[in-house]
Design a protein around this motif. Structure first.
Motif, PDB file in Angstrom:
ATOM      1  N   MET A   1      -8.828   1.651  -2.534  1.00  0.00           N
ATOM      2  CA  MET A   1      -7.507   1.496  -3.199  1.00  0.00           C
ATOM      3  C   MET A   1      -6.701   0.745  -2.610  1.00  0.00           C
ATOM      4  O   MET A   1      -6.657   0.781  -1.259  1.00  0.00           O
ATOM      5  CB  MET A   1      -6.945   3.023  -3.160  1.00  0.00           C
ATOM      6  CG  MET A   1      -7.542   4.059  -4.001  1.00  0.00           C
ATOM      7  SD  MET A   1      -6.932   5.567  -3.877  1.00  0.00           S
ATOM      8  CE  MET A   1      -6.597   6.047  -5.516  1.00  0.00           C
ATOM      9  N   THR A   2      -5.769  -0.030  -3.323  1.00  0.00           N
ATOM     10  CA  THR A   2      -4.980  -0.902  -2.672  1.00  0.00           C
ATOM     11  C   THR A   2      -3.653  -0.285  -2.004  1.00  0.00           C
ATOM     12  O   THR A   2      -3.198   1.040  -2.433  1.00  0.00           O
ATOM     13  CB  THR A   2      -4.350  -1.994  -3.318  1.00  0.00           C
ATOM     14  OG1 THR A   2      -3.642  -1.384  -4.586  1.00  0.00           O
ATOM     15  CG2 THR A   2      -5.568  -2.658  -4.192  1.00  0.00           C
ATOM     16  N   ALA A   3      -2.723  -0.655  -1.262  1.00  0.00           N
ATOM     17  CA  ALA A   3      -1.509  -0.222  -0.632  1.00  0.00           C
ATOM     18  C   ALA A   3      -0.658   0.230  -1.642  1.00  0.00           C
ATOM     19  O   ALA A   3       0.014   1.053  -1.611  1.00  0.00           O
ATOM     20  CB  ALA A   3      -0.975  -1.169   0.272  1.00  0.00           C
ATOM     21  N   LYS A   4      -0.434  -0.652  -2.833  1.00  0.00           N
ATOM     22  CA  LYS A   4       0.232  -0.485  -3.979  1.00  0.00           C
ATOM     23  C   LYS A   4      -0.002   0.911  -4.730  1.00  0.00           C
ATOM     24  O   LYS A   4       0.839   1.733  -4.949  1.00  0.00           O
ATOM     25  CB  LYS A   4       0.310  -1.536  -4.807  1.00  0.00           C
ATOM     26  CG  LYS A   4       1.306  -1.697  -6.057  1.00  0.00           C
ATOM     27  CD  LYS A   4       1.409  -2.977  -6.650  1.00  0.00           C
ATOM     28  CE  LYS A   4       2.479  -3.105  -7.634  1.00  0.00           C
ATOM     29  NZ  LYS A   4       2.485  -4.284  -8.196  1.00  0.00           N
ATOM     30  N   VAL A   5      -1.304   0.998  -4.842  1.00  0.00           N
ATOM     31  CA  VAL A   5      -1.688   2.276  -5.521  1.00  0.00           C
ATOM     32  C   VAL A   5      -1.497   3.437  -4.656  1.00  0.00           C
ATOM     33  O   VAL A   5      -0.997   4.335  -5.141  1.00  0.00           O
ATOM     34  CB  VAL A   5      -3.220   2.265  -5.910  1.00  0.00           C
ATOM     35  CG1 VAL A   5      -3.843   3.495  -6.523  1.00  0.00           C
ATOM     36  CG2 VAL A   5      -3.467   0.952  -6.790  1.00  0.00           C
TER      37      VAL A   5
ATOM     38  N   LYS B   1       0.812   3.888  -2.502  1.00  0.00           N
ATOM     39  CA  LYS B   1       2.367   4.020  -2.389  1.00  0.00           C
ATOM     40  C   LYS B   1       2.736   4.663  -3.758  1.00  0.00           C
ATOM     41  O   LYS B   1       3.633   5.780  -3.716  1.00  0.00           O
ATOM     42  CB  LYS B   1       3.006   2.706  -2.135  1.00  0.00           C
ATOM     43  CG  LYS B   1       4.356   2.684  -1.862  1.00  0.00           C
ATOM     44  CD  LYS B   1       4.774   1.249  -1.638  1.00  0.00           C
ATOM     45  CE  LYS B   1       5.995   1.171  -0.686  1.00  0.00           C
ATOM     46  NZ  LYS B   1       6.383  -0.117  -0.511  1.00  0.00           N
TER      47      LYS B   1
END
Length: 118
Positions: free
Chosen positions: A1-5, A7
């Motif tokens: 998972m990306t940091a944006k997801v 967050k």
């Protein structure tokens, strides 16, 4: 998972947490029982919101249990014993923004089985 997801996921949980906390509050006789779960362990505490103090607390880390349904049942048994030692029979369950499913539901059901009314 990306940091944006991640967050966004955390922000949505905090939004649910605030919505739940606006409706419930604990007192000395009927404390708020708040659960926190991470990927490794589960933490729980009984909170008196009138004086903003913790009445009793339990941690899966100190008991050496994992954050799964079986660990939640063991933690609930220990926590219920700690609450009964303080003379507390009832509480208000604060799911802390988590869905009432899996580990959270297993913990709440085990508390009820051990004599704590939620």
């Amino acid at each position: 998972m990306t940091a944006k997801v991640l967050k966004r996921k955390l922000a949505l949980r905090l939004k649910r947490k605030r919505r739940v906390r606006a409706k419930i509050s604990g007192c000395p006789v009927c404390p708020r029982i708040s659960i926190f779960k991470s990927n490794r362990t589960i933490y729980v505490q009984a909170i008196n919101d009138v004086t903003a103090t913790t009445i009793a607390a339990a941690s899966g880390k100190t008991l050496g249990i994992k954050a799964n349904k079986d660990g939640a049942v063991v933690l609930a048994k220990e926590f219920a014993a700690a609450l009964k030692a303080k003379g507390i029979e009832t509480g208000v369950f604060d799911r802390n923004g988590y869905l009432y499913h899996g580990v959270v539901a297993a913990f709440a059901d085990a508390l009820r089985e051990n004599g704590i009314k939620l």
